[in-house]
Design a protein around this motif. Sequence first.
Motif, short mmCIF file in Angstrom:
data_model
loop_
_atom_site.label_atom_id
_atom_site.label_comp_id
_atom_site.label_asym_id
_atom_site.label_seq_id
_atom_site.Cartn_x
_atom_site.Cartn_y
_atom_site.Cartn_z
N ILE A 351 -10.57 -7.92 -19.11
CA ILE A 351 -11.87 -8.01 -19.76
C ILE A 351 -11.91 -7.15 -21.01
O ILE A 351 -12.37 -7.58 -22.08
CB ILE A 351 -12.99 -7.59 -18.78
N ARG A 352 -11.40 -5.89 -20.92
CA ARG A 352 -11.41 -5.01 -22.09
C ARG A 352 -10.61 -5.62 -23.23
O ARG A 352 -11.03 -5.61 -24.39
CB ARG A 352 -10.84 -3.64 -21.73
N HIS A 353 -9.43 -6.15 -22.92
CA HIS A 353 -8.58 -6.65 -24.00
C HIS A 353 -9.12 -7.96 -24.58
O HIS A 353 -8.91 -8.23 -25.77
CB HIS A 353 -7.15 -6.80 -23.50
N LYS A 355 -12.30 -8.44 -24.96
CA LYS A 355 -13.34 -7.92 -25.85
C LYS A 355 -12.73 -7.41 -27.16
O LYS A 355 -13.28 -7.59 -28.24
CB LYS A 355 -14.12 -6.80 -25.16
N LYS A 358 -11.75 -10.26 -29.34
CA LYS A 358 -12.93 -10.81 -30.00
C LYS A 358 -13.39 -9.91 -31.16
O LYS A 358 -13.71 -10.39 -32.25
CB LYS A 358 -14.06 -10.97 -28.98
N LYS A 359 -13.38 -8.60 -30.91
CA LYS A 359 -13.80 -7.65 -31.94
C LYS A 359 -12.90 -7.73 -33.17
O LYS A 359 -13.38 -7.66 -34.31
CB LYS A 359 -13.80 -6.22 -31.39
#
Length: 365
Positions: A351-353, A355, A358-359
């Motif tokens: 999930i973090r990666h 995000k 996307k960033k």
Amino acid sequence: MQRVFRNRVEQGLSTKRYLFYIAQNYAYAMLRPLQDAILARGDQVYWFLEGSEVNPNHLKSTELRWHSVADVIAWQPDVAFVPGNVVPSFIPGLKVALFHGFDTGKRKSEGNKGHFAIRNCFDLYCTQGPSTTGRFQELAKQHGHFEVVETGWAALDPLFKPMADNPYMSQDGRKTVLMCSTFSKQISCARTLFDTVKDLMATDEWRWLIQFHPKMEPEVVQMYQALCDEMPNAQFIETDNVLPLLTAADVMLCDTSSIVLMFLMLQKPVVTFNNKVPGPHLYNITDAAEVHHALTHALTYPAALMQGIADYTQSLHPYRDGHSSERVLAAVDNLLAKGTSHLKAKPSNLIRHLKMRKKLGYWKI
């Protein structure tokens, strides 16, 4: 990562490639001592700026920058140095955590959060001193996917070397008070002490330098900027390099910000307001009416307080030679040489990666 570096060496490309992955303006000054050490070895440095909170105008004309993740990946850095909390897994190279401040201890009740949070991004943590190294070594045994080497904090190297032409030094013999504050409303002293500081500035007894965390709420910044504009003995400073301010000041007024610990490294006293982790290294007060007396007494450099500072900083960061950058590079050289096959694979943190992809707008595999 290991294979890429060896192939380049086999091709006669012996210089190493170092990426500085930053997301905040304070990272510039923190990484430049390390950049100096890298360039002195004849190796290469490029910067990558993540997000909108880091201002590219702080880059010097001689400093090199990659503008996209695709550029970084094509360049294939051997090492990515990060003075923040996270770095994407798709950035090539050994991932090295350098920290963006000292552990203030204000979040110890939350276990391994804050300074000791393991976010499964790094291969190597370069720790600042004994007070944090032991805990990170325990976490390394627990997680198994990173190494820990105590190197000292490269960001402080200039603090232990002569600093010429400091524009903030007193020119009239008066003592200088440096007021700093963290941005967290729960522990910031800025609002509470505003009227007290205003009254003290009006006496003209001391010179005042005011510097706040870059995330300080704009209203508070505007209050102090307006105040300093009115007072000839005060200066509000927004900067990416706090070291000249620390060097110029005789005493600090602060709260529970990690900049307190940087100032203590100069063996100078700090008056803290409602510090969350008080100790013999701090002159802590809980009433705004005590500020003047506390600053006055701290400026006498009382023996018990100065001994407390000496003992505390020896555990926090015992390195006073200005060569922590070289120790960081030696630790990195060692891990590059032996590779990372002895370390466990990092958890995926899907999930973090996602995000971060996307960033950064990067979706290639």
